[in-house]
Design a protein around this motif. Structure first.
Motif, PDB file in Angstrom:
ATOM      1  N   PRO A 196       9.423  43.438  61.328  1.00 21.05           N
ATOM      2  CA  PRO A 196      10.205  43.778  60.140  1.00 21.05           C
ATOM      3  C   PRO A 196       9.742  45.035  59.434  1.00 21.05           C
ATOM      4  O   PRO A 196      10.510  45.606  58.650  1.00 21.05           O
ATOM      5  CB  PRO A 196      10.032  42.550  59.245  1.00 21.05           C
ATOM      6  CG  PRO A 196       8.800  41.864  59.726  1.00 21.05           C
ATOM      7  CD  PRO A 196       8.765  42.133  61.200  1.00 21.05           C
ATOM      8  N   ASN A 197       8.515  45.455  59.660  1.00 20.21           N
ATOM      9  CA  ASN A 197       8.049  46.672  59.008  1.00 20.21           C
ATOM     10  C   ASN A 197       8.870  47.893  59.445  1.00 20.21           C
ATOM     11  O   ASN A 197       8.942  48.901  58.736  1.00 20.21           O
ATOM     12  CB  ASN A 197       6.570  46.918  59.305  1.00 20.21           C
ATOM     13  CG  ASN A 197       5.689  45.870  58.634  1.00 20.21           C
ATOM     14  OD1 ASN A 197       6.059  45.311  57.601  1.00 20.21           O
ATOM     15  ND2 ASN A 197       4.539  45.585  59.231  1.00 20.21           N
ATOM     16  N   SER A 198       9.465  47.803  60.620  1.00 21.81           N
ATOM     17  CA  SER A 198      10.261  48.925  61.115  1.00 21.81           C
ATOM     18  C   SER A 198      11.630  49.000  60.433  1.00 21.81           C
ATOM     19  O   SER A 198      12.270  50.043  60.424  1.00 21.81           O
ATOM     20  CB  SER A 198      10.473  48.801  62.624  1.00 21.81           C
ATOM     21  OG  SER A 198      11.313  47.705  62.908  1.00 21.81           O
ATOM     22  N   GLU A 199      12.078  47.857  59.848  1.00 23.62           N
ATOM     23  CA  GLU A 199      13.389  47.753  59.206  1.00 23.62           C
ATOM     24  C   GLU A 199      14.514  48.198  60.128  1.00 23.62           C
ATOM     25  O   GLU A 199      15.559  48.666  59.679  1.00 23.62           O
ATOM     26  CB  GLU A 199      13.437  48.567  57.900  1.00 23.62           C
ATOM     27  CG  GLU A 199      12.449  48.069  56.847  1.00 23.62           C
ATOM     28  CD  GLU A 199      12.565  48.829  55.550  1.00 23.62           C
ATOM     29  OE1 GLU A 199      13.317  49.834  55.508  1.00 23.62           O
ATOM     30  OE2 GLU A 199      11.899  48.443  54.571  1.00 23.62           O
ATOM     31  N   ASP A 200      14.294  48.060  61.415  1.00 21.22           N
ATOM     32  CA  ASP A 200      15.283  48.455  62.420  1.00 21.22           C
ATOM     33  C   ASP A 200      15.737  47.204  63.161  1.00 21.22           C
ATOM     34  O   ASP A 200      14.998  46.663  63.989  1.00 21.22           O
ATOM     35  CB  ASP A 200      14.661  49.478  63.383  1.00 21.22           C
ATOM     36  CG  ASP A 200      15.690  50.047  64.344  1.00 21.22           C
ATOM     37  OD1 ASP A 200      16.883  49.700  64.231  1.00 21.22           O
ATOM     38  OD2 ASP A 200      15.298  50.832  65.233  1.00 21.22           O
ATOM     39  N   ILE A 201      16.937  46.740  62.843  1.00 23.83           N
ATOM     40  CA  ILE A 201      17.448  45.500  63.416  1.00 23.83           C
ATOM     41  C   ILE A 201      18.314  45.795  64.639  1.00 23.83           C
ATOM     42  O   ILE A 201      19.274  46.561  64.571  1.00 23.83           O
ATOM     43  CB  ILE A 201      18.278  44.716  62.372  1.00 23.83           C
ATOM     44  CG1 ILE A 201      17.387  44.302  61.202  1.00 23.83           C
ATOM     45  CG2 ILE A 201      18.950  43.501  62.999  1.00 23.83           C
ATOM     46  CD1 ILE A 201      18.142  43.620  60.075  1.00 23.83           C
ATOM     47  N   LEU A 202      17.950  45.166  65.761  1.00 31.24           N
ATOM     48  CA  LEU A 202      18.755  45.273  66.977  1.00 31.24           C
ATOM     49  C   LEU A 202      19.869  44.222  67.001  1.00 31.24           C
ATOM     50  O   LEU A 202      20.958  44.471  67.516  1.00 31.24           O
ATOM     51  CB  LEU A 202      17.868  45.094  68.214  1.00 31.24           C
ATOM     52  CG  LEU A 202      16.766  46.142  68.420  1.00 31.24           C
ATOM     53  CD1 LEU A 202      15.882  45.746  69.604  1.00 31.24           C
ATOM     54  CD2 LEU A 202      17.381  47.519  68.652  1.00 31.24           C
ATOM     55  N   TRP A 203      19.583  43.051  66.461  1.00 27.96           N
ATOM     56  CA  TRP A 203      20.553  41.950  66.451  1.00 27.96           C
ATOM     57  C   TRP A 203      20.081  40.927  65.426  1.00 27.96           C
ATOM     58  O   TRP A 203      18.881  40.782  65.173  1.00 27.96           O
ATOM     59  CB  TRP A 203      20.622  41.304  67.842  1.00 27.96           C
ATOM     60  CG  TRP A 203      21.574  40.141  67.940  1.00 27.96           C
ATOM     61  CD1 TRP A 203      22.880  40.184  68.292  1.00 27.96           C
ATOM     62  CD2 TRP A 203      21.273  38.763  67.674  1.00 27.96           C
ATOM     63  NE1 TRP A 203      23.429  38.944  68.259  1.00 27.96           N
ATOM     64  CE2 TRP A 203      22.471  38.031  67.891  1.00 27.96           C
ATOM     65  CE3 TRP A 203      20.124  38.066  67.288  1.00 27.96           C
ATOM     66  CZ2 TRP A 203      22.533  36.654  67.724  1.00 27.96           C
ATOM     67  CZ3 TRP A 203      20.208  36.695  67.113  1.00 27.96           C
ATOM     68  CH2 TRP A 203      21.399  35.993  67.340  1.00 27.96           C
ATOM     69  N   GLN A 204      21.036  40.170  64.806  1.00 28.60           N
ATOM     70  CA  GLN A 204      20.666  39.104  63.872  1.00 28.60           C
ATOM     71  C   GLN A 204      21.716  38.000  63.910  1.00 28.60           C
ATOM     72  O   GLN A 204      22.915  38.259  64.096  1.00 28.60           O
ATOM     73  CB  GLN A 204      20.493  39.633  62.459  1.00 28.60           C
ATOM     74  CG  GLN A 204      21.728  40.303  61.881  1.00 28.60           C
ATOM     75  CD  GLN A 204      21.486  40.829  60.481  1.00 28.60           C
ATOM     76  OE1 GLN A 204      20.572  40.404  59.778  1.00 28.60           O
ATOM     77  NE2 GLN A 204      22.318  41.770  60.044  1.00 28.60           N
ATOM     78  N   SER A 205      21.245  36.767  63.733  1.00 28.42           N
ATOM     79  CA  SER A 205      22.163  35.620  63.798  1.00 28.42           C
ATOM     80  C   SER A 205      23.127  35.590  62.628  1.00 28.42           C
ATOM     81  O   SER A 205      24.224  35.019  62.736  1.00 28.42           O
ATOM     82  CB  SER A 205      21.366  34.310  63.840  1.00 28.42           C
ATOM     83  OG  SER A 205      20.594  34.147  62.656  1.00 28.42           O
ATOM     84  N   PHE A 206      22.753  36.204  61.481  1.00 35.14           N
ATOM     85  CA  PHE A 206      23.649  36.239  60.335  1.00 35.14           C
ATOM     86  C   PHE A 206      24.960  36.977  60.653  1.00 35.14           C
ATOM     87  O   PHE A 206      25.958  36.806  59.944  1.00 35.14           O
ATOM     88  CB  PHE A 206      22.964  36.903  59.138  1.00 35.14           C
ATOM     89  CG  PHE A 206      22.205  35.930  58.262  1.00 35.14           C
ATOM     90  CD1 PHE A 206      21.877  34.666  58.721  1.00 35.14           C
ATOM     91  CD2 PHE A 206      21.812  36.288  56.975  1.00 35.14           C
ATOM     92  CE1 PHE A 206      21.169  33.769  57.922  1.00 35.14           C
ATOM     93  CE2 PHE A 206      21.114  35.399  56.164  1.00 35.14           C
ATOM     94  CZ  PHE A 206      20.794  34.140  56.632  1.00 35.14           C
ATOM     95  N   ASP A 207      24.950  37.811  61.688  1.00 39.09           N
ATOM     96  CA  ASP A 207      26.177  38.503  62.079  1.00 39.09           C
ATOM     97  C   ASP A 207      27.138  37.595  62.838  1.00 39.09           C
ATOM     98  O   ASP A 207      28.295  37.972  63.057  1.00 39.09           O
ATOM     99  CB  ASP A 207      25.845  39.715  62.957  1.00 39.09           C
ATOM    100  CG  ASP A 207      25.362  40.907  62.146  1.00 39.09           C
ATOM    101  OD1 ASP A 207      25.604  40.928  60.930  1.00 39.09           O
ATOM    102  OD2 ASP A 207      24.741  41.815  62.734  1.00 39.09           O
ATOM    103  N   TYR A 208      26.675  36.414  63.221  1.00 37.13           N
ATOM    104  CA  TYR A 208      27.493  35.504  64.036  1.00 37.13           C
ATOM    105  C   TYR A 208      27.400  34.084  63.447  1.00 37.13           C
ATOM    106  O   TYR A 208      26.812  33.194  64.040  1.00 37.13           O
ATOM    107  CB  TYR A 208      27.026  35.532  65.490  1.00 37.13           C
ATOM    108  CG  TYR A 208      27.033  36.930  66.071  1.00 37.13           C
ATOM    109  CD1 TYR A 208      28.183  37.453  66.647  1.00 37.13           C
ATOM    110  CD2 TYR A 208      25.897  37.739  65.994  1.00 37.13           C
ATOM    111  CE1 TYR A 208      28.203  38.743  67.151  1.00 37.13           C
ATOM    112  CE2 TYR A 208      25.911  39.032  66.486  1.00 37.13           C
ATOM    113  CZ  TYR A 208      27.069  39.534  67.066  1.00 37.13           C
ATOM    114  OH  TYR A 208      27.084  40.818  67.555  1.00 37.13           O
ATOM    115  N   PRO A 209      28.006  33.864  62.264  1.00 30.36           N
ATOM    116  CA  PRO A 209      27.897  32.561  61.589  1.00 30.36           C
ATOM    117  C   PRO A 209      28.516  31.434  62.417  1.00 30.36           C
ATOM    118  O   PRO A 209      29.396  31.663  63.255  1.00 30.36           O
ATOM    119  CB  PRO A 209      28.685  32.775  60.286  1.00 30.36           C
ATOM    120  CG  PRO A 209      28.807  34.254  60.130  1.00 30.36           C
ATOM    121  CD  PRO A 209      28.823  34.817  61.509  1.00 30.36           C
ATOM    122  N   SER A 210      28.042  30.227  62.145  1.00 28.35           N
ATOM    123  CA  SER A 210      28.645  29.032  62.748  1.00 28.35           C
ATOM    124  C   SER A 210      29.542  28.372  61.698  1.00 28.35           C
ATOM    125  O   SER A 210      30.550  28.945  61.333  1.00 28.35           O
ATOM    126  CB  SER A 210      27.559  28.079  63.241  1.00 28.35           C
ATOM    127  OG  SER A 210      26.873  28.646  64.342  1.00 28.35           O
TER     128      SER A 210
END
Length: 550
Positions: free
Chosen positions: A153-167
């Motif tokens: 997380p120190n890089s603050e560079d997100i490749l993918w996150q589950s919040f982008d694909y809610p259930s």
């Protein structure tokens, strides 16, 4: 053969039993059995009976394999670890479950993608297309599973996150809306059943109309929040401030968020971050806000409900060009200037056909402009057919609507301050309801109507025609009576004259021709004294009377 079948059945039951026990242990796995809060390229978690999971830093959430309800299928998911109840908030392989024959394995490859496999076959994977360097997958205390680039997380560079694909669950900080830059929709969808997390029949999300609006959908639209007007959602205008949470609606054109150009979304945050909460869409379309009552009942307690509150929340219940009033009977009423399209069905409380104008608009008559009637405390119509301009005011908005024959209504799109922006509605106006209470600031809706002056002029013309026609008809009638009277009078008079003549003729003495000849000296010309309508007149000797010869 029977013995062999019995052995197979026993083996099957033992295997099912072992899976069920493993599933039951999901909510009671301790942090010590977890693989920290992250996995890198050298680590993995598997569903091999050892209950390997990863747990967020403060032990709020846990990721691992589970079986929902009585199902024997296995899924990779995230659940609340702190609650004593087994509450799943996200599922990876919703429509591709793992069977119980062999274990599933979750790994992170060098491309920065999470991959779920079974027997070396890919069941589910993430879809990052970016070039990765030393990726790490970490479960956050927010419930978000994040794949970080370059170490964490120190890089603050997100490749993918589950919040982008809610259930089927919204967690604090999760967005529902759109990432316009990536063309990514954040929408929640119900499970098919308590035993099957596959996408069900109900979903809730933001529809990108020109004037965006939130809809609850099943096979058809069920209800809608109404568009955001800067202060509240038009259909939830009476929502009171909460002591537990606060919500935010962010638009790409909102001056309040000048740095945001690529997103439009709804989110909520907790005022007390120690509280556990979730917004859940169930299999029946129920949309509920829960908080964890740890001290009292050790249970999820319903805090608020966002689905249809009453019949007026049902989408389009009153048809077009009408409004719904929940406290009146009938609850559906046509707008001013409209009447039921089918009066018979309307009287039978079938309002689906809605209302039509009682008088046509005068749009094409440049000498008589249509007017706009203001409606207050109204849920504005469905925004499917709208046009939006955030940079013009109400006066120009009115002019644009007036100059377009298809424009039926207009309003400020943002009612903060003195109001700004312009939204136009085209075609029939659908899904409106009237509220009993008024807000300090209202989103007034101006609906197009036929010009009252044209109606007055029309009435004046009718009065003029009537005023001219009736006296004329009366005069003609009187003249006809007089003519008939005179004709009949003349006929009577002529009849009387004829009768008198005949009477006088009957009174005259009659003479024989020889006597008359003798009296007139054989009709001597010197004795002719004139000519009348009945013939010549002769004089006779003094001892004869004057007679007329016919």
């Amino acid at each position: 053969m029977d013995i062999l079948n019995s052995m197979i059945i026993v083996a099957y039951l033992l295997l099912v039993s072992s899976v069920t026990v493993s599933s039951a242990k999901v909510s009671s796995v301790t942090v010590s059995m977890a693989v920290n809060d992250s996995i890198g390229m050298s680590k993995s978690i598997s569903d091999d009976g050892n209950d390997k999971t990863i747990v967020s830093k403060d032990g709020v959430f846990e990721l691992g394999f589970f079986s929902p309800g009585s199902s024997m299928k296995r899924y990779l998911g995230i659940w609340y670890k702190k609650s004593s109840m087994y509450t799943v908030v996200w599922v990876a392989n919703r429509d591709k479950p793992i069977d119980f024959v062999s274990a599933g394995i979750l790994t992170l490859d060098i491309t920065g993608n999470l991959i779920l496999t079974q027997n070396d076959s890919v069941v589910w994977s993430t879809n990052s297309q970016r070039q990765a360097q030393n990726p790490v997958a970490q479960l956050m205390d927010s419930g978000n599973l994040v794949v970080w680039n370059d170490g964490g997380p120190n890089s603050e560079d997100i490749l993918w996150q589950s919040f982008d694909y809610p259930s089927d669950t919204i967690l604090p900080g999760m967005k529902v809306g759109w990432d316009l830059k990536r063309g990514l929709e954040w929408r929640i969808t119900s499970w098919k059943s308590p035993n099957d997390p596959a996408p069900g029949d109900f979903s809730w999300g933001l529809v990108l109309n020109e004037y965006p609006d939130f809809y609850m959908k099943g096979r058809t639209r069920l209800n809608r929040f109404g568009p955001w007007n800067g202060l509240y959602f038009s259909g939830f205008r009476d929502q009171n401030p909460s002591s537990v949470y606060e919500f935010t609606y962010v638009t790409s054109y909102d001056a309040k968020f000048p740095s945001n150009k690529d997103e439009i979304y709804y989110t909520y945050t907790l005022k007390n971050t120690s509280i556990l909460s979730r917004v859940h869409l169930d299999q029946t379309g129920g949309f509920h806000f829960y908080i964890w009552a740890e001290e009292d009942q050790q249970n999820w307690e319903l805090y608020e409900m966002y689905s249809s509150r009453d019949q007026c929340d049902n989408y389009g219940v009153c048809g077009s060009n009408s409004k719904c009033l929940i406290d009146e009977s009938p609850m559906c009423q046509c707008l001013e200037g409209f009447s039921p399209k089918s009066p018979q069905e309307w009287d039978m409380r079938n309002w689906t056909k809605g209302c039509v104008r009682t008088k046509p608009l005068t749009c094409n008559d440049i000498s008589i402009n249509d007017i706009f009637v203001k409606f207050v405390a109204l849920k504005v119509p469905d925004t499917t057919h709208t046009w939006l301009d955030e940079n013009i005011g109400l006066d120009e908005c009115r002019a644009r609507c007036l100059n377009n024959c298809s424009c039926m209504a207009f309003s400020n799109s943002d009612i903060r301050g003195s109001g700004s922006g312009c939204v136009l509605w085209f075609g029939d106006l659908i899904d409106m309801r009237q509220f009993n209470t008024k807000q300090t600031r209202e989103q007034d809706l101006y609906i197009r109507m036929a010009n009252a002056e044209s109606q007055s002029e029309s009435k004046m013309n009718i009065r003029t025609i009537v005023a001219i026609t009736i006296p004329t008809l009366c005069g003609v009638l009187l003249l006809s009576v007089y003519v008939v009277y005179r004709i009949r009078r003349n006929l009577v008079e002529k009849s009387m004259v004829r009768d008198n003549i005949e009477k006088h003729v009957e009174d005259l003495p009659l003479f024989a021709l020889p006597t008359i000849s003798m009296a007139t000296s054989n009709f001597w010309i010197e004795n002719k004294i004139g000519q009348g309508g009945f013939g010549p007149v002769y004089k006779v000797c003094q001892h004869f009377s004057v007679i007329t010869i016919v």
